[in-house]
Design a protein around this motif. Structure first.
Motif, mmCIF file in Angstrom:
data_model
loop_
_atom_site.group_PDB
_atom_site.id
_atom_site.type_symbol
_atom_site.label_atom_id
_atom_site.label_comp_id
_atom_site.label_asym_id
_atom_site.label_seq_id
_atom_site.Cartn_x
_atom_site.Cartn_y
_atom_site.Cartn_z
ATOM 1 N N THR A 182 -48.777 3.516 -33.370
ATOM 2 C CA THR A 182 -48.775 2.100 -33.760
ATOM 3 C C THR A 182 -47.348 1.546 -33.830
ATOM 4 O O THR A 182 -47.113 0.502 -34.429
ATOM 5 N N GLU A 183 -46.423 2.280 -33.217
ATOM 6 C CA GLU A 183 -45.020 1.832 -33.090
ATOM 7 C C GLU A 183 -44.280 1.722 -34.418
ATOM 8 O O GLU A 183 -43.222 1.107 -34.485
ATOM 9 N N GLN A 184 -44.824 2.327 -35.487
ATOM 10 C CA GLN A 184 -44.093 2.254 -36.754
ATOM 11 C C GLN A 184 -42.817 3.081 -36.704
ATOM 12 O O GLN A 184 -41.823 2.747 -37.354
ATOM 13 N N ARG B 276 -27.895 -1.562 -33.650
ATOM 14 C CA ARG B 276 -29.239 -2.007 -34.030
ATOM 15 C C ARG B 276 -29.267 -2.737 -35.370
ATOM 16 O O ARG B 276 -30.138 -3.561 -35.610
ATOM 17 N N PHE C 236 -45.360 -0.986 -41.636
ATOM 18 C CA PHE C 236 -45.547 0.350 -42.212
ATOM 19 C C PHE C 236 -46.765 0.294 -43.126
ATOM 20 O O PHE C 236 -46.729 -0.352 -44.165
ATOM 21 N N PHE D 202 -42.283 -6.711 -33.401
ATOM 22 C CA PHE D 202 -43.083 -6.000 -32.401
ATOM 23 C C PHE D 202 -44.342 -6.788 -32.076
ATOM 24 O O PHE D 202 -44.870 -7.510 -32.911
ATOM 25 N N ARG E 237 -34.594 11.440 -40.794
ATOM 26 C CA ARG E 237 -34.141 11.442 -42.182
ATOM 27 C C ARG E 237 -35.218 10.866 -43.107
ATOM 28 O O ARG E 237 -35.489 11.402 -44.169
ATOM 29 N N TYR E 238 -35.829 9.775 -42.668
ATOM 30 C CA TYR E 238 -36.724 9.038 -43.546
ATOM 31 C C TYR E 238 -38.103 9.682 -43.659
ATOM 32 O O TYR E 238 -38.707 9.691 -44.732
ATOM 33 N N TYR F 167 -27.112 3.024 -33.929
ATOM 34 C CA TYR F 167 -27.645 2.454 -35.162
ATOM 35 C C TYR F 167 -26.791 1.291 -35.645
ATOM 36 O O TYR F 167 -27.296 0.310 -36.183
ATOM 37 N N ASP G 185 -41.054 3.531 -33.949
ATOM 38 C CA ASP G 185 -40.138 2.671 -33.196
ATOM 39 C C ASP G 185 -39.552 1.599 -34.108
ATOM 40 O O ASP G 185 -38.374 1.257 -33.996
ATOM 41 N N ALA G 186 -40.394 1.064 -34.995
ATOM 42 C CA ALA G 186 -39.915 0.010 -35.886
ATOM 43 C C ALA G 186 -38.814 0.546 -36.796
ATOM 44 O O ALA G 186 -37.815 -0.140 -37.040
ATOM 45 N N LEU G 187 -38.971 1.787 -37.283
ATOM 46 C CA LEU G 187 -37.907 2.390 -38.093
ATOM 47 C C LEU G 187 -36.630 2.490 -37.276
ATOM 48 O O LEU G 187 -35.549 2.111 -37.733
ATOM 49 N N GLU G 188 -36.773 3.012 -36.054
ATOM 50 C CA GLU G 188 -35.606 3.132 -35.164
ATOM 51 C C GLU G 188 -34.946 1.772 -34.978
ATOM 52 O O GLU G 188 -33.725 1.646 -35.062
ATOM 53 N N ALA G 189 -35.777 0.755 -34.735
ATOM 54 C CA ALA G 189 -35.229 -0.576 -34.487
ATOM 55 C C ALA G 189 -34.499 -1.113 -35.714
ATOM 56 O O ALA G 189 -33.594 -1.929 -35.595
ATOM 57 N N MET G 190 -34.905 -0.648 -36.903
ATOM 58 C CA MET G 190 -34.241 -1.083 -38.126
ATOM 59 C C MET G 190 -33.057 -0.182 -38.469
ATOM 60 O O MET G 190 -32.526 -0.241 -39.574
ATOM 61 N N ALA G 191 -32.681 0.680 -37.520
ATOM 62 C CA ALA G 191 -31.561 1.603 -37.716
ATOM 63 C C ALA G 191 -31.809 2.567 -38.874
ATOM 64 O O ALA G 191 -30.889 2.980 -39.559
ATOM 65 N N ILE G 192 -33.079 2.897 -39.091
ATOM 66 C CA ILE G 192 -33.409 3.910 -40.090
ATOM 67 C C ILE G 192 -33.836 5.154 -39.326
ATOM 68 O O ILE G 192 -34.810 5.103 -38.573
ATOM 69 N N ASP G 193 -33.090 6.232 -39.497
ATOM 70 C CA ASP G 193 -33.381 7.447 -38.747
ATOM 71 C C ASP G 193 -34.729 8.017 -39.194
ATOM 72 O O ASP G 193 -34.868 8.433 -40.340
ATOM 73 N N PRO G 194 -35.732 8.048 -38.318
ATOM 74 C CA PRO G 194 -37.056 8.535 -38.737
ATOM 75 C C PRO G 194 -37.031 10.010 -39.144
ATOM 76 O O PRO G 194 -37.846 10.421 -39.967
ATOM 77 N N LEU H 264 -34.757 1.439 -27.599
ATOM 78 C CA LEU H 264 -35.894 2.293 -27.951
ATOM 79 C C LEU H 264 -36.390 3.069 -26.741
ATOM 80 O O LEU H 264 -36.980 4.137 -26.873
ATOM 81 N N ILE I 44 -33.005 -2.976 -27.174
ATOM 82 C CA ILE I 44 -32.654 -2.449 -28.500
ATOM 83 C C ILE I 44 -32.544 -0.923 -28.464
ATOM 84 O O ILE I 44 -32.381 -0.258 -29.486
#
Ligand SMILES: Nc1ncnc2c1ncn2[C@@H]1O[C@H](COP(=O)(O)OP(=O)(O)OP(=O)(O)O)[C@@H](O)[C@H]1O
Ligand SMILES: [Mg+2]
Lengths: 259, 257
Positions: free
Chosen positions: A125-127, B86, B99, B93, A140-141, B83, A129-138, B59, B57
């Motif tokens: 569901t691209e969540q 980004r 989430f 999206f 790590r998170y 990062y 990808d959404a983390l990546e796009a927010m510069a949050i390392d998945p 991805l 971006i």
């Protein structure tokens, strides 16, 4: 003939890709390790998730494991071995082998599957990808907290399972085999080594790593919608169960050298 | 909409090619985006608009060709540098990608919590304001599963702009919204894009919305940029493909189904 070769080649490549991917993820986990102190909440949440949710199941499994172990051992010892050895035999088996391995196998189905399903759903569901796009390392998170929680909680659950299984065995010994509880417990105590407990929990920590890492990795490589999530979940359980058994054997040959 | 055609180029796509399982989706995309402009990408369903945004971006990585943001080629950056780039982006999206283990408020506040040292109270205030902007005020405690499709999209939009990004990518921001809400979201996009340092790229199928928000419209076709021009140029284009597309005609050079 050629297609057979090609199929073998492809399988080998897929296997290498899988293992390679696992190592890359492992490396990224190690790199992200310091951040665990920055946001400990994530890890604590996962520990509670794994611990609290698995408690009843482990309780059930270990009561039966202990009872069956006592019953079967007593049955095999009748007429050959005095019953005062029942406690030590069952205690050792439970501490070193049964509790850690059964806990791990059950949790591969419970925890590993739920990690794979959750992260797999997040992937399709691209969540992620959404983390990546927010510069949050998945890694790590999402991955790090689950792996650390797995390494910590599975030994704790296995320790709990050890105690419960021995209590289960005690009940069977007293009520079915008809030996006194002192006799059983003395047997357990006499040959109890703290090193056995440490060995068992070390194994459990290894299994915890296997379960959570495979669950996360399967989740991350999920593709193909709901069906893909289902496949990944099954895969996570099968792969971690196999790895647990292999690891158990390898650790046994390393830790318990004979002669 | 003032003239931005002399501003510096901030996003540069060169010879971008991407295939999935032998199916060539992007086949040499060339595109420049200037600072402050709002670019609208149009094109048929499945022509690779979302794939193009995901390359911008970082991805997805290109099979061939490059994407640069302010002169930095994404494929040459380390993860940490990527990062950093980004952090200046916000992305909505196509399907929201909220989430689902976090509440609406936590979704919108996540980047603030992870990337700023702001206090909880201040974060909550920003979250409330962003939700207000998309018409979802007071919905902080709802879970994404309890929202309608259009509501999810708007929360996702609030999340995309939570860090006040310099670059905003909107993948079909108004699809699935009722006409009135859609128009309000278009107004918000115009407002956000009105800031001289904010560069936005929006993908849409809604031509009314495209004309309203765009400084420039670009049409993607057969894996390449077919045309790029001002809304007026596009509207008055005599190219049969463009004419058929923007007027939504079933007959013409493009096969309908
Ligand atoms: N992760 C992926 N794996 C395989 N194929 C993909 C993937 N992502 C996109 N594609 C393929 O790439 C093509 C373009 O997809 P994309 O989502 O960019 O279309 P789109 O232009 O955004 O369409 P729409 O307007 O319907 O959203 C499609 O044929 C799709 O099947
Ligand atoms: Mg799309």
């Amino acid at each position: 003939m050629f297609t057979l070769l090609a199929a073998c080649g492809k399988m080998t490549l897929d296997f290498l890709e899988y293992v390679g991917g696992l190592f890359v993820m492992g490396w990224r986990i190690i790199c992200a390790l310091p951040s665990i102190f920055v946001s400990p909440r994530l890890t604590i949440d996962q520990m509670l998730q794994i611990g609290v949710n698995s408690f009843p199941l482990i309780l059930l499994v270990s009561v039966f494991t202990g009872s069956v172990a006592a019953w079967q051992t007593a049955y095999q010892m009748v007429d050959f071995v005095p019953m005062r050895f029942l406690g030590v035999t069952v205690g050792k088996a439970v501490t070193i082998e049964l509790a850690p391995v059964l806990t791990a196998l059950v949790l591969a189905g419970r925890v590993g599957a739920s990690i794979a399903a959750e992260l797999g759903t997040m992937r399709v569901t691209e969540q992620i990808d959404a983390l990546e796009a927010m510069a949050i390392d998945p890694v790590r998170y999402l991955v790090l907290p689950r792996v650390v929680a797995g390494i910590i909680m599975i030994p704790i659950l296995s320790l709990f399972a050890t105690v419960i299984a021995i209590l289960g065995a005690l009940v069977v010994s007293v009520s079915v085999v008809n030996i006194s509880s002192e006799m059983f417990l003395n047997g357990v105590k006499r040959y109890f080594y703290i090193s056995d407990l440490v060995a068992g929990q070390t194994k459990a920590a290894m299994f915890g790593l296997i379960i959570s890492l495979i669950g996360c990795y399967q989740g991350f490589i999920t593709s193909g919608g709901a069906e893909g999530v289902g496949k990944s979940t099954t895969r996570a359980v099968v792969v971690s169960a196999v790895l647990i058994l292999i690891a158990d054997f390898l650790i046994a040959t390393l830790m318990f050298r004979m002669g | 909409m003032n003239d931005k055609s002399n501003n510096e180029i901030v996003i540069e796509v060169r010879g971008l090619e991407k295939s999935f399982d032998n199916h060539r989706v992007l086949n040499g995309v060339e595109m420049d985006v200037r600072r402050g402009e709002t670019l609208v990408i149009i094109g048929r369903s499945g022509c690779g608009k979302s794939v193009l945004l995901k390359h911008i971006i970082g991805l997805l990585s290109a099979d061939r060709g490059t994407v640069s943001v302010e002169g930095r080629t994404l494929s040459k950056l380390t993860r940490k540098e990527l990062y950093e780039v980004r952090l200046r982006f916000g992305m909505l999206f196509q399907n929201g990608a909220l989430f689902d283990s976090l509440s609406v408020g936590e979704n919108v506040g996540l980047a603030l919590r992870e990337h700023t040292r702001k206090k909880m109270a201040e974060i909550n205030e920003i979250v409330a304001r962003k939700l207000e902007q998309v018409g979802m005020g007071g919905m902080e405690n709802k879970m994404p599963a309890d929202l309608s499709g259009g509501m999810k999209k708007r929360v996702s939009l609030a999340r995309a702009i939570s860090l006040d990004p310099d670059f905003i990518l909107f993948d079909e921001p108004t699809t699935g919204l009722d006409p009135i809400t859609a128009d309000a979201i278009d107004d918000l996009i115009v407002e956000l894009g009105g800031h001289p340092s904010v560069t936005s790229i929006a993908v849409t199928h809604d031509m009314a919305s495209a004309y309203k928000i765009a400084d420039r419209i670009m049409m993607l076709h057969d894996g390449r940029v077919l045309v790029s021009g001002t809304p007026d140029q596009i509207r008055s284009s005599t190219d049969p493909i463009i004419h058929q597309f923007i007027n939504g005609l079933a007959t013409g050079p493009l096969k309908a189904i």
